[in-house]
Enzyme design. Structure first.
Site, PDB file in Angstrom:
ATOM      1  CE  LYS A   1      -2.725  -0.687   3.631  1.00 31.82           C
ATOM      2  NZ  LYS A   1      -3.904  -0.455   4.683  1.00 31.82           N
TER       3      LYS A   1
ATOM      4  CE  LYS B   1      -1.527   4.098   5.458  1.00 31.29           C
ATOM      5  NZ  LYS B   1      -2.959   3.938   6.244  1.00 31.29           N
TER       6      LYS B   1
HETATM    7  N1  C2G Z   1     -10.166   6.730   9.916  1.00 30.96           N
HETATM    8  C1  C2G Z   1     -11.270   7.702  10.385  1.00 30.96           C
HETATM    9  N2  C2G Z   1     -10.743   8.591  10.738  1.00 30.96           N
HETATM   10  C2  C2G Z   1      -9.505   9.286  10.792  1.00 30.96           C
HETATM   11  C3  C2G Z   1      -8.614   8.256  10.420  1.00 30.96           C
HETATM   12  C4  C2G Z   1      -9.007   6.887  10.003  1.00 30.96           C
HETATM   13  O1  C2G Z   1     -12.474   7.360  10.439  1.00 30.96           O
HETATM   14  N3  C2G Z   1      -9.293  10.411  11.053  1.00 30.96           N
HETATM   15  C5  C2G Z   1     -10.635   5.354   9.319  1.00 30.96           C
HETATM   16  C6  C2G Z   1     -10.052   4.897   7.906  1.00 30.96           C
HETATM   17  O2  C2G Z   1     -11.285   5.506   7.108  1.00 30.96           O
HETATM   18  C7  C2G Z   1     -10.245   3.635   7.954  1.00 30.96           C
HETATM   19  C8  C2G Z   1      -9.874   3.170   9.238  1.00 30.96           C
HETATM   20  O3  C2G Z   1     -10.170   4.302  10.027  1.00 30.96           O
HETATM   21  O4  C2G Z   1     -11.471   3.023   7.928  1.00 30.96           O
HETATM   22  C9  C2G Z   1      -8.447   2.708   9.438  1.00 30.96           C
HETATM   23  O5  C2G Z   1      -7.707   3.591   9.035  1.00 30.96           O
HETATM   24  P1  C2G Z   1      -6.266   3.276   8.490  1.00 30.96           P
HETATM   25  O6  C2G Z   1      -5.506   2.995   9.469  1.00 30.96           O
HETATM   26  O7  C2G Z   1      -5.694   4.840   7.923  1.00 30.96           O
HETATM   27  O8  C2G Z   1      -6.592   2.517   7.215  1.00 30.96           O
HETATM   28  P2  C2G Z   1      -6.253   2.587   5.762  1.00 30.96           P
HETATM   29  O9  C2G Z   1      -5.103   2.904   5.379  1.00 30.96           O
HETATM   30  O10 C2G Z   1      -7.223   3.413   5.317  1.00 30.96           O
HETATM   31  O11 C2G Z   1      -6.404   0.948   5.275  1.00 30.96           O
HETATM   32  O12 C2G Z   1      -8.089  -2.385   2.520  1.00 30.96           O
HETATM   33  C10 C2G Z   1      -8.187  -1.262   3.199  1.00 30.96           C
HETATM   34  C11 C2G Z   1      -7.144  -0.551   3.832  1.00 30.96           C
HETATM   35  O13 C2G Z   1      -6.560  -1.627   4.674  1.00 30.96           O
HETATM   36  C12 C2G Z   1      -7.576   0.459   4.837  1.00 30.96           C
END
Ligand code: C2G
Length: 146
Positions: free
Chosen positions: A44, A46
């Site tokens: 990803k 990351k």
């Molecule tokens: N999230 C949120 N508010 C934020 C940050 C994150 O609601 N301020 C939510 C994201 O939308 C996601 C979840 O928290 O639903 C996890 O966020 P991340 O750890 O950044 O995950 P991400 O990188 O979006 O990975 O297959 C899908 C991916 O694995 C999602």
């Protein structure tokens, strides 16, 4: 029993993550979190601060989370839904409309919850970097990746 599934990296756990998990659990009775492995994070683009095991332990300590499973690739979602008899997949609204999720409506309900404004793992990293310059040199923030 209504079973909810969500996906994410959940690095440097913050109140935006907790708020998402709390609201996801409120939609049903059992919340499964598919947690991105370190290898999948590389895919990803990351790099998480905490490794998978640490991020898993932190999620398992949250009262809303019932089970943490590994998210290893983009393709596992249908088998996850079938294997865990998932009724609803929940994601934050930054994923709304993404082709990584939209096809799941054939297999289960798909709900996007408003993303929590003003907080992200990237923001935390950038602000800490600016507050703690290395050798007096302000570190340039990484581009917002979330
Ligand atoms: N999230 C949120 N508010 C934020 C940050 C994150 O609601 N301020 C939510 C994201 O939308 C996601 C979840 O928290 O639903 C996890 O966020 P991340 O750890 O950044 O995950 P991400 O990188 O979006 O990975 O297959 C899908 C991916 O694995 C999602």
């Amino acid at each position: 029993m209504k079973r909810i599934l969500t996906y994410g990296t959940f690095d440097l756990l913050h109140y935006g993550h907790i708020r998402l998990l709390k609201r996801a659990k409120a939609l049903g009775d059992y919340l499964i979190v598919a947690l991105s492995t370190d290898e999948f994070n590389e895919l990803k683009g990351k790099k998480s601060y905490h490794n998978y095991e640490t991020r898993k332990k932190m999620l398992e300590a949250i009262r809303y989370v019932d089970l943490v499973i590994p998210e290893e690739n983009w393709e596992q979602k249908i088998s996850d839904i079938q294997k865990y008899e998932v009724d609803v997949v929940v994601m934050g609204s930054d994923w709304a409309g993404s082709d990584k999720f939209s096809y799941l409506t054939k297999y289960c309900e798909l709900i996007y919850l408003d993303r929590t404004e003003g907080i992200s793992t990237t923001k935390i990293k950038n602000e800490l970097r600016l507050q703690n310059p290395i050798n007096g040199v302000d570190q340039l923030p990484e581009p917002e990746s979330e």
